[in-house]
Design a protein around this motif. Structure first.
Motif, PDB file in Angstrom:
ATOM      1  N   LEU A   1      15.278  -2.239 -13.797  1.00  0.00           N
ATOM      2  CA  LEU A   1      14.020  -1.615 -15.176  1.00  0.00           C
ATOM      3  C   LEU A   1      12.716  -1.925 -14.715  1.00  0.00           C
ATOM      4  O   LEU A   1      11.725  -1.440 -15.615  1.00  0.00           O
ATOM      5  N   ALA A   2      12.302  -3.189 -14.429  1.00  0.00           N
ATOM      6  CA  ALA A   2      10.982  -4.035 -13.874  1.00  0.00           C
ATOM      7  C   ALA A   2      10.573  -3.577 -12.937  1.00  0.00           C
ATOM      8  O   ALA A   2       9.143  -3.389 -13.339  1.00  0.00           O
ATOM      9  N   GLY A   3      10.793  -3.475 -12.098  1.00  0.00           N
ATOM     10  CA  GLY A   3       9.989  -2.545 -11.002  1.00  0.00           C
ATOM     11  C   GLY A   3       9.294  -0.898 -11.336  1.00  0.00           C
ATOM     12  O   GLY A   3       9.021   0.019 -11.123  1.00  0.00           O
ATOM     13  N   MET A   4      10.282   0.031 -11.745  1.00  0.00           N
ATOM     14  CA  MET A   4      10.341   1.295 -12.841  1.00  0.00           C
ATOM     15  C   MET A   4       9.228   0.760 -13.337  1.00  0.00           C
ATOM     16  O   MET A   4       8.405   2.245 -12.841  1.00  0.00           O
ATOM     17  N   ALA A   5       8.895   0.237 -14.159  1.00  0.00           N
ATOM     18  CA  ALA A   5       8.065  -0.187 -15.364  1.00  0.00           C
ATOM     19  C   ALA A   5       6.646  -0.147 -14.292  1.00  0.00           C
ATOM     20  O   ALA A   5       5.348  -0.182 -14.816  1.00  0.00           O
TER      21      ALA A   5
ATOM     22  N   VAL B   1      11.665   2.840  -5.707  1.00  0.00           N
ATOM     23  CA  VAL B   1      11.267   1.900  -4.404  1.00  0.00           C
ATOM     24  C   VAL B   1      10.222   1.473  -4.537  1.00  0.00           C
ATOM     25  O   VAL B   1       9.808   0.238  -4.466  1.00  0.00           O
ATOM     26  N   GLY B   2       9.167   2.532  -5.109  1.00  0.00           N
ATOM     27  CA  GLY B   2       7.425   1.692  -4.855  1.00  0.00           C
ATOM     28  C   GLY B   2       7.198   0.409  -5.638  1.00  0.00           C
ATOM     29  O   GLY B   2       6.717   0.073  -5.264  1.00  0.00           O
ATOM     30  N   GLY B   3       7.986   0.657  -7.044  1.00  0.00           N
ATOM     31  CA  GLY B   3       7.393  -0.169  -8.137  1.00  0.00           C
ATOM     32  C   GLY B   3       7.766  -1.650  -7.896  1.00  0.00           C
ATOM     33  O   GLY B   3       7.269  -2.381  -7.949  1.00  0.00           O
TER      34      GLY B   3
ATOM     35  N   LEU C   1       0.682  -1.023  -0.071  1.00  0.00           N
ATOM     36  CA  LEU C   1      -0.207  -0.131  -0.386  1.00  0.00           C
ATOM     37  C   LEU C   1       0.796   1.458  -0.176  1.00  0.00           C
ATOM     38  O   LEU C   1       0.690   1.928  -0.568  1.00  0.00           O
ATOM     39  N   GLY C   2       2.078   1.262   0.673  1.00  0.00           N
ATOM     40  CA  GLY C   2       2.713   2.498   0.678  1.00  0.00           C
ATOM     41  C   GLY C   2       3.664   2.299  -0.427  1.00  0.00           C
ATOM     42  O   GLY C   2       3.958   3.548  -0.683  1.00  0.00           O
ATOM     43  N   GLY C   3       4.380   1.201  -1.184  1.00  0.00           N
ATOM     44  CA  GLY C   3       4.455   1.220  -2.376  1.00  0.00           C
ATOM     45  C   GLY C   3       4.010   2.064  -3.644  1.00  0.00           C
ATOM     46  O   GLY C   3       3.968   2.465  -4.023  1.00  0.00           O
ATOM     47  N   LEU C   4       2.925   1.330  -3.599  1.00  0.00           N
ATOM     48  CA  LEU C   4       1.712   2.395  -4.210  1.00  0.00           C
ATOM     49  C   LEU C   4       1.391   3.635  -4.058  1.00  0.00           C
ATOM     50  O   LEU C   4       0.900   4.509  -5.165  1.00  0.00           O
ATOM     51  N   TYR C   5       1.686   4.184  -2.995  1.00  0.00           N
ATOM     52  CA  TYR C   5       2.054   5.313  -2.828  1.00  0.00           C
ATOM     53  C   TYR C   5       2.431   6.092  -2.959  1.00  0.00           C
ATOM     54  O   TYR C   5       2.123   7.831  -3.676  1.00  0.00           O
ATOM     55  N   LEU C   6       3.943   6.171  -2.751  1.00  0.00           N
ATOM     56  CA  LEU C   6       4.947   6.242  -3.801  1.00  0.00           C
ATOM     57  C   LEU C   6       5.189   6.532  -5.238  1.00  0.00           C
ATOM     58  O   LEU C   6       4.838   7.653  -6.073  1.00  0.00           O
ATOM     59  N   CYS C   7       4.480   5.880  -6.037  1.00  0.00           N
ATOM     60  CA  CYS C   7       4.140   5.252  -7.358  1.00  0.00           C
ATOM     61  C   CYS C   7       3.120   6.582  -8.228  1.00  0.00           C
ATOM     62  O   CYS C   7       3.178   7.148  -8.232  1.00  0.00           O
ATOM     63  N   PHE C   8       1.891   6.211  -7.238  1.00  0.00           N
ATOM     64  CA  PHE C   8       0.862   7.077  -7.336  1.00  0.00           C
ATOM     65  C   PHE C   8       1.793   8.592  -7.650  1.00  0.00           C
ATOM     66  O   PHE C   8       1.338   9.768  -8.542  1.00  0.00           O
ATOM     67  N   GLU C   9       2.647   9.132  -6.099  1.00  0.00           N
ATOM     68  CA  GLU C   9       2.798  10.471  -5.941  1.00  0.00           C
ATOM     69  C   GLU C   9       4.579  10.725  -7.044  1.00  0.00           C
ATOM     70  O   GLU C   9       3.740  11.543  -7.557  1.00  0.00           O
ATOM     71  N   GLY C  10       4.410   9.527  -7.387  1.00  0.00           N
ATOM     72  CA  GLY C  10       5.639   9.846  -8.469  1.00  0.00           C
ATOM     73  C   GLY C  10       5.161  10.821  -9.592  1.00  0.00           C
ATOM     74  O   GLY C  10       5.281  11.469 -10.606  1.00  0.00           O
ATOM     75  N   VAL C  11       3.954   9.917 -10.407  1.00  0.00           N
ATOM     76  CA  VAL C  11       2.756  10.163 -11.289  1.00  0.00           C
ATOM     77  C   VAL C  11       2.131  11.610 -11.298  1.00  0.00           C
ATOM     78  O   VAL C  11       2.134  12.346 -11.790  1.00  0.00           O
ATOM     79  N   GLU C  12       1.786  11.784 -10.323  1.00  0.00           N
ATOM     80  CA  GLU C  12       0.906  12.949  -9.975  1.00  0.00           C
ATOM     81  C   GLU C  12       2.144  14.038  -9.860  1.00  0.00           C
ATOM     82  O   GLU C  12       1.783  15.112 -10.591  1.00  0.00           O
ATOM     83  N   LYS C  13       3.170  13.899  -9.720  1.00  0.00           N
ATOM     84  CA  LYS C  13       4.441  15.456 -10.342  1.00  0.00           C
ATOM     85  C   LYS C  13       4.276  15.023 -11.322  1.00  0.00           C
ATOM     86  O   LYS C  13       4.476  16.236 -11.818  1.00  0.00           O
ATOM     87  N   LEU C  14       4.556  14.092 -12.154  1.00  0.00           N
ATOM     88  CA  LEU C  14       4.852  14.328 -13.339  1.00  0.00           C
ATOM     89  C   LEU C  14       4.095  14.856 -14.317  1.00  0.00           C
ATOM     90  O   LEU C  14       3.768  15.501 -14.743  1.00  0.00           O
ATOM     91  N   ALA C  15       2.446  14.905 -14.029  1.00  0.00           N
ATOM     92  CA  ALA C  15       1.015  15.169 -14.593  1.00  0.00           C
ATOM     93  C   ALA C  15       0.906  16.493 -14.354  1.00  0.00           C
ATOM     94  O   ALA C  15       0.951  16.783 -14.972  1.00  0.00           O
ATOM     95  N   GLU C  16       1.849  16.973 -13.156  1.00  0.00           N
ATOM     96  CA  GLU C  16       1.761  17.897 -12.664  1.00  0.00           C
ATOM     97  C   GLU C  16       2.917  19.107 -13.043  1.00  0.00           C
ATOM     98  O   GLU C  16       2.679  20.111 -13.556  1.00  0.00           O
ATOM     99  N   LYS C  17       3.949  18.520 -13.807  1.00  0.00           N
ATOM    100  CA  LYS C  17       5.163  19.628 -14.642  1.00  0.00           C
ATOM    101  C   LYS C  17       4.262  19.525 -15.358  1.00  0.00           C
ATOM    102  O   LYS C  17       5.201  20.450 -16.938  1.00  0.00           O
TER     103      LYS C  17
END
Length: 300
Positions: free
Chosen positions: A268-272, A235-237, A93-109
């Motif tokens: 690389l798989a984790g990041m994907a 980390v999240g992936g 659940l924490g890992g999913l939050y990190l991934c969510f936050e990462g995509v949210e940062k990219l979307a905002e930028k």
């Protein structure tokens, strides 16, 4: 008799301290990878803060990090003893939050950008204060997930040790990581100030070092911003991937047959996995928020 008991007690304490030192050293090595990601993420979180607010922000996040660990250490010990099966789902659940936050940062930028035009001074000040407060909260939330992984890794190393040894090692690792990470973050964000100070010196070598620091500081912060966002997916992936044993096993087998690329393949798989999971989580969050707003605005 009393003297013999005291000597026995001192011997027990010495044995515990030796055990703690050895286990803390092993735990520090095992968590070094997460520590690097933690450093990059937190240095990135401070980027964009006004120069005279950098150290107060770092201090506020460091205090929040200590509070996180004050919650996580007893919680990890309790869950490990009473509900060990719950550790992996909570980490995922924490890992999913990190991934969510990462995509949210990219979307905002890349999708939303920033808007400042047409704002008066009071609005700008209010926005700045709100921005700083949100950065602190975001950094503390991110730290919570990374601290949880560090604590769980350390707990796994001392799982077969006495309870007091577990407590001392986890507390020691928590304090060591917090002081180390935020001490380095504070040094990074004040690099440009040190450069300015050295440039004013009469010594030619000091001036050269100062100019080098001034040139390196903005490039380092930009690099850490990229690394920090990538670390969220890494980390999240990675947490999500290892939380699904068949997927982790498949990646390990694939990496074993990939030759020279085998060492990089798990990362690389984790990041994907992180990017895909974060994108799905953000899409689900946006859809849920839209539905909630419509329901809230609809007449009863």
């Amino acid at each position: 008799m009393a003297g013999a008991s005291l000597l026995a007690l001192l011997d027990d304490i010495a044995s515990i301290l030796d055990d703690v030192a050895a286990m803390t050293k092993v735990a520090a090595k095992k968590t070094a990878g997460v520590l690097g990601d933690d450093l990059a993420l937190n240095a990135q979180q401070v980027a964009g803060v006004h120069a005279d607010r950098e150290l107060p922000v770092v201090w506020a996040v460091a205090v929040g990090s200590l509070k996180n660990k004050a919650i996580l250490v007893p919680a990890a010990l309790a869950i490990s003893a009473l509900l060990p099966w719950l550790v992996t789902p909570l980490l995922m659940l924490g890992g999913l939050y990190l991934c969510f936050e990462g995509v949210e940062k990219l979307a905002e930028k890349f999708l939303h950008g920033t808007q400042h035009a047409g704002k008066d001074l009071e609005t700008e000040i209010a926005d700045f204060e709100a921005h700083e407060a949100e950065k602190i909260k975001g950094a503390i939330r991110t730290d919570f997930v990374l601290s949880a992984e560090i604590i769980v890794i350390a707990l796994g190393i001392v799982a077969d040790k006495a309870f007091m040894t577990q407590v001392i090692v986890l507390v020691g690792i928590g304090i060591l990581m917090t002081v180390g990470v935020y001490g380095i973050v504070a040094a990074i964000v004040k690099m440009d100030d040190l450069g300015l100070y050295l440039v004013t010196k009469r010594n030619a070598a000091a001036q050269a070092i100062g100019r080098g620091l001034l040139l390196a500081a903005p490039k380092l912060m930009k690099t850490l911003a990229v690394i920090g966002t990538a670390a969220m997916f890494l980390v999240g992936g990675g947490i999500l991937m290892h939380g699904v044993p068949p997927l982790a096993h498949f990646i390990e087998q694939w990496a074993a047959q990939a030759g020279l690329l085998g060492a990089l393949l798990p990362s690389l798989a984790g990041m994907a996995v992180g990017v895909i999971a974060g994108a799905l989580a953000l899409a689900g969050f946006e859809a849920g928020s839209s539905i909630f707003r419509k329901l809230k605005g609809s007449p009863r």
